[in-house]
Scaffold this motif. Sequence first.
Motif, PDB file in Angstrom:
ATOM      1  N   ARG A  58      -7.380 -65.662  12.190  1.00  0.00           N
ATOM      2  CA  ARG A  58      -7.555 -65.268  10.786  1.00  0.00           C
ATOM      3  C   ARG A  58      -6.652 -64.087  10.435  1.00  0.00           C
ATOM      4  O   ARG A  58      -6.072 -64.034   9.341  1.00  0.00           O
ATOM      5  CB  ARG A  58      -9.025 -64.920  10.518  1.00  0.00           C
ATOM      6  CG  ARG A  58      -9.955 -66.126  10.513  1.00  0.00           C
ATOM      7  CD  ARG A  58     -11.328 -65.796   9.924  1.00  0.00           C
ATOM      8  NE  ARG A  58     -12.049 -64.801  10.695  1.00  0.00           N
ATOM      9  CZ  ARG A  58     -12.838 -65.066  11.726  1.00  0.00           C
ATOM     10  NH1 ARG A  58     -12.977 -66.331  12.130  1.00  0.00           N
ATOM     11  NH2 ARG A  58     -13.478 -64.112  12.360  1.00  0.00           N
ATOM     12  N   VAL A  59      -6.531 -63.136  11.349  1.00  0.00           N
ATOM     13  CA  VAL A  59      -5.656 -61.986  11.084  1.00  0.00           C
ATOM     14  C   VAL A  59      -4.198 -62.424  11.054  1.00  0.00           C
ATOM     15  O   VAL A  59      -3.415 -62.008  10.181  1.00  0.00           O
ATOM     16  CB  VAL A  59      -5.872 -60.893  12.153  1.00  0.00           C
ATOM     17  CG1 VAL A  59      -4.870 -59.755  11.962  1.00  0.00           C
ATOM     18  CG2 VAL A  59      -7.297 -60.341  12.068  1.00  0.00           C
ATOM     19  N   LYS A  60      -3.803 -63.263  11.981  1.00  0.00           N
ATOM     20  CA  LYS A  60      -2.419 -63.755  12.002  1.00  0.00           C
ATOM     21  C   LYS A  60      -2.102 -64.559  10.754  1.00  0.00           C
ATOM     22  O   LYS A  60      -0.973 -64.521  10.239  1.00  0.00           O
ATOM     23  CB  LYS A  60      -2.194 -64.595  13.254  1.00  0.00           C
ATOM     24  CG  LYS A  60      -2.012 -63.768  14.528  1.00  0.00           C
ATOM     25  CD  LYS A  60      -1.625 -64.647  15.692  1.00  0.00           C
ATOM     26  CE  LYS A  60      -1.245 -63.803  16.901  1.00  0.00           C
ATOM     27  NZ  LYS A  60      -0.011 -63.027  16.688  1.00  0.00           N
ATOM     28  N   ARG A  62      -3.013 -63.933   7.897  1.00  0.00           N
ATOM     29  CA  ARG A  62      -2.724 -62.986   6.816  1.00  0.00           C
ATOM     30  C   ARG A  62      -1.375 -62.297   7.013  1.00  0.00           C
ATOM     31  O   ARG A  62      -1.002 -61.419   6.252  1.00  0.00           O
ATOM     32  CB  ARG A  62      -3.832 -61.930   6.741  1.00  0.00           C
ATOM     33  CG  ARG A  62      -5.213 -62.499   6.450  1.00  0.00           C
ATOM     34  CD  ARG A  62      -6.185 -61.429   5.977  1.00  0.00           C
ATOM     35  NE  ARG A  62      -6.499 -60.450   7.002  1.00  0.00           N
ATOM     36  CZ  ARG A  62      -7.590 -60.493   7.774  1.00  0.00           C
ATOM     37  NH1 ARG A  62      -8.443 -61.518   7.641  1.00  0.00           N
ATOM     38  NH2 ARG A  62      -7.825 -59.564   8.661  1.00  0.00           N
ATOM     39  N   GLU A  64      -0.550 -60.321   9.573  1.00  0.00           N
ATOM     40  CA  GLU A  64      -0.707 -58.979  10.130  1.00  0.00           C
ATOM     41  C   GLU A  64      -0.600 -59.011  11.652  1.00  0.00           C
ATOM     42  O   GLU A  64      -0.890 -60.026  12.290  1.00  0.00           O
ATOM     43  CB  GLU A  64      -2.076 -58.406   9.747  1.00  0.00           C
ATOM     44  CG  GLU A  64      -2.339 -58.320   8.260  1.00  0.00           C
ATOM     45  CD  GLU A  64      -3.761 -57.857   7.962  1.00  0.00           C
ATOM     46  OE1 GLU A  64      -4.395 -57.265   8.863  1.00  0.00           O
ATOM     47  OE2 GLU A  64      -4.245 -58.114   6.841  1.00  0.00           O
ATOM     48  N   VAL A  66      -2.112 -58.104  15.185  1.00  0.00           N
ATOM     49  CA  VAL A  66      -3.512 -58.058  15.611  1.00  0.00           C
ATOM     50  C   VAL A  66      -3.705 -56.874  16.557  1.00  0.00           C
ATOM     51  O   VAL A  66      -3.206 -56.883  17.690  1.00  0.00           O
ATOM     52  CB  VAL A  66      -3.929 -59.369  16.296  1.00  0.00           C
ATOM     53  CG1 VAL A  66      -5.394 -59.291  16.720  1.00  0.00           C
ATOM     54  CG2 VAL A  66      -3.702 -60.559  15.368  1.00  0.00           C
ATOM     55  N   ASN A 139      -7.734 -53.789  13.530  1.00  0.00           N
ATOM     56  CA  ASN A 139      -8.207 -54.732  12.501  1.00  0.00           C
ATOM     57  C   ASN A 139      -9.083 -55.841  13.083  1.00  0.00           C
ATOM     58  O   ASN A 139      -9.517 -56.736  12.372  1.00  0.00           O
ATOM     59  CB  ASN A 139      -7.042 -55.322  11.709  1.00  0.00           C
ATOM     60  CG  ASN A 139      -5.965 -55.923  12.600  1.00  0.00           C
ATOM     61  OD1 ASN A 139      -6.183 -56.138  13.790  1.00  0.00           O
ATOM     62  ND2 ASN A 139      -4.793 -56.180  12.014  1.00  0.00           N
ATOM     63  N   VAL A 140      -9.320 -55.764  14.399  1.00  0.00           N
ATOM     64  CA  VAL A 140     -10.303 -56.650  15.041  1.00  0.00           C
ATOM     65  C   VAL A 140     -11.191 -55.784  15.929  1.00  0.00           C
ATOM     66  O   VAL A 140     -10.694 -55.060  16.798  1.00  0.00           O
ATOM     67  CB  VAL A 140      -9.638 -57.759  15.878  1.00  0.00           C
ATOM     68  CG1 VAL A 140     -10.707 -58.577  16.601  1.00  0.00           C
ATOM     69  CG2 VAL A 140      -8.785 -58.669  15.005  1.00  0.00           C
ATOM     70  N   GLN A 168      -9.996 -50.653  10.518  1.00  0.00           N
ATOM     71  CA  GLN A 168      -9.586 -50.771   9.124  1.00  0.00           C
ATOM     72  C   GLN A 168     -10.711 -51.372   8.283  1.00  0.00           C
ATOM     73  O   GLN A 168     -11.550 -52.121   8.790  1.00  0.00           O
ATOM     74  CB  GLN A 168      -8.351 -51.659   9.026  1.00  0.00           C
ATOM     75  CG  GLN A 168      -7.139 -51.158   9.794  1.00  0.00           C
ATOM     76  CD  GLN A 168      -6.007 -52.153   9.797  1.00  0.00           C
ATOM     77  OE1 GLN A 168      -5.952 -53.057   8.961  1.00  0.00           O
ATOM     78  NE2 GLN A 168      -5.080 -51.999  10.738  1.00  0.00           N
ATOM     79  N   CYS A 171     -12.147 -55.263   8.433  1.00  0.00           N
ATOM     80  CA  CYS A 171     -11.743 -55.771   9.758  1.00  0.00           C
ATOM     81  C   CYS A 171     -12.539 -57.009  10.132  1.00  0.00           C
ATOM     82  O   CYS A 171     -13.611 -57.273   9.580  1.00  0.00           O
ATOM     83  CB  CYS A 171     -11.914 -54.692  10.811  1.00  0.00           C
ATOM     84  SG  CYS A 171     -13.647 -54.378  11.233  1.00  0.00           S
ATOM     85  N   GLU A 172     -11.991 -57.763  11.072  1.00  0.00           N
ATOM     86  CA  GLU A 172     -12.731 -58.866  11.673  1.00  0.00           C
ATOM     87  C   GLU A 172     -13.592 -58.294  12.803  1.00  0.00           C
ATOM     88  O   GLU A 172     -13.192 -57.338  13.471  1.00  0.00           O
ATOM     89  CB  GLU A 172     -11.786 -59.923  12.237  1.00  0.00           C
ATOM     90  CG  GLU A 172     -10.857 -60.547  11.214  1.00  0.00           C
ATOM     91  CD  GLU A 172     -11.573 -61.500  10.271  1.00  0.00           C
ATOM     92  OE1 GLU A 172     -12.701 -61.926  10.602  1.00  0.00           O
ATOM     93  OE2 GLU A 172     -11.008 -61.819   9.206  1.00  0.00           O
ATOM     94  N   SER A 249     -18.909 -56.711  10.558  1.00  0.00           N
ATOM     95  CA  SER A 249     -17.577 -56.570   9.969  1.00  0.00           C
ATOM     96  C   SER A 249     -17.564 -55.554   8.832  1.00  0.00           C
ATOM     97  O   SER A 249     -16.505 -55.217   8.314  1.00  0.00           O
ATOM     98  CB  SER A 249     -17.078 -57.927   9.465  1.00  0.00           C
ATOM     99  OG  SER A 249     -17.833 -58.354   8.340  1.00  0.00           O
TER     100      SER A 249
END
Length: 685
Positions: A58-60, A62, A64, A66, A139-140, A168, A171-172, A249
């Motif tokens: 999910r972060v990738k 976006r 961003e 990780v 962010n995770v 952040q 975040c996840e 989260s």
Amino acid sequence: MKTFCGRANPTSGALDWVEESEEYDYHQEIARSCYADMLHDHDRNVKYYQGIRAAVARVKARGEKVIVLDIGTGTGLLSMMAVTAGADFCYAVEVFKPMAEAAQCIVEKNGFSEKIKIINRHSTDVTVGPDGDMQMKANVLITELFDTELIGEGALPSYEHAHQNLVQEGCEAVPHRATVYAQLVESELLWSWAQLQPVEVEGARLAPLPDVSRCAGAHSVCDIQLSQVSPLSFTPLSPLCTMFSVDFSKPVSSAFRSHSSQFVAQSGGRAQVVLSWWDLDMDPSGSIVCTMAPSWTYPQPKMAPWRDHWMQSVYFLSVERQVTEGEELSLTVCHDDYSLWYSLRSHSQQDPQTDALPSRPCCTCQAHLVWTRPRFGELNDRRRTENYVSALRSVLREDSVCLGVSDGSLLPVFAHMLGAKKVYSLESSRMSKQVIEQMLEANSMKGGVELLEIRPEQLTTNDLGAEQISVLMGEPYFSTSLLPWHSLFFWYCRTALAGLLRPDATILPCSASLHMMAVEFQDLWRIRAPCGTCEGFDVTPMDEMVQRSLDFHESREAEPHPLWEYPCRALTQSAEVMTFDFTQCLPQRPISCQGSLPFIRMGRCHGVALWMEYHLTDDITVSAGLIGPISEQGECEWSRHRKQGVYFLRSPWESSGDGRAAVSYSFTFEPTSGDIKMDFSIESQ
């Protein structure tokens, strides 16, 4: 440099000075922990890996990088999962220095050292910035900070600080959320662990302390393998209630909170106990779920994952109350930053303006501080009480002068009720003495038993009114006992009191015996199984040094476990291997025995189960281990009141059950130290 630490010997009662050097092997502490169990928890590992891969994706998506923060990394397993899933960098925080050092070795051995930084700090001390522990916020957020009660290891304060300082916004989080469930039940079995029940002795009724029945009880959670509590032993009064959820989260608060669930009673009965467990949703959609639900909630109970690092919780209401079928009720759970507690109210009687929420339970009667929950169950065991009363009845005379040696025991009270001339009781603590005094006063027996807060070797004839003891009695039970044979402290007391005994004095119990049999565990073997690889994730989590220490068998010691919670099959007959004659003083020389037991059932032998039996008289025996015959298939029924000893073999042994192989044993009881040294081996013909 070497230092010495004074420790009370639970068997001899002496103060032993134990040498502790700076080179103390903390890896043995790791070995005794739950790391092996967690690494063998296939369900947990798979669900964490699935959740981590989904969060990284999910972060990738976006666009961003990780950056992962793993709080409480332990062996570094979850951090390695994150890097394997594609994370760019991972900060792995571990406060326990020996474990952080082990994690560093494991990360390096598996080739992840360039992308994982081990930080040996508490997460609340971690800093972010050019000169900090972390170069940037993550962010995770990955954590495994949970215990049986979910929040008992400080999860909420750690999450609160992380969201404020280390991750952040938006975040996840893996896990994404936790949900706590509860069910109100009536259960004579479970309630017997919380409240003392009335006892019938020779037609007279010994009533429990009124203060005990009104007391909220011990504040600590009762965590057990609830799968081993048969649904036949409780009656559900409510449906399974969803009590509250925590979204990890988002910012988390560690402040006091309360949550209520309204329901209609599905049956009438006595509301006594709340059963509770929780789920982890590893992703926002709730499609990856790791549940702590007991096996009897599954359509196929045998498919339920087994774990010992997370179990289920039992909470006791401060006062039982009668509910009727169809009654509208409200179950409330409160929590601070570390604990949960429950209360029950009638929905129709609630008034938010006036109803104060119950404070955290705290024992006010002292009994819950003197007696553990298994001890309450033992005192409430009617059959066991009948055995002791029958034994006392057979040895007491009108002129009997009795002395009880056990912690917080009711035997002296029973002796008084049975007509002994004079009864004394040695109490190990003032609190224990006060509880028994209050019970005597509540039953109008004040003065019937003289309680002495004194060590056996300090007792004199002046303390006994110049009389000699005709009956020395004990259960024996001592609060300092961990292993079954620690109760041999009774023998040391009997020896110290020898000069105060009549020549024809009766000792009750007259002897004790140590029993053993080789067993195959259904699941308990996992806690001591080698951890060269991790179930559900292809890494080698242990370097050679840590693996050797996690192979706990190097210590060659037995360890205590409540075997009623951990099913096993007997692969040999049970055997009495040592006898301790309490009618005689403690011997000066060691007692040794050797022998062997042939394997009579097919299975995998993981170790040896050990327990004590107490021979109150020639024909009355009380077992602290097996309490029934072994079935044809080898299934066993164990006492719930005491822990048994387990000696794990270095490697499991495959038994064909044809009697051609046997487990050989050797035991030596050392009177000077109170230790029982033991050794086992497998011999084939």
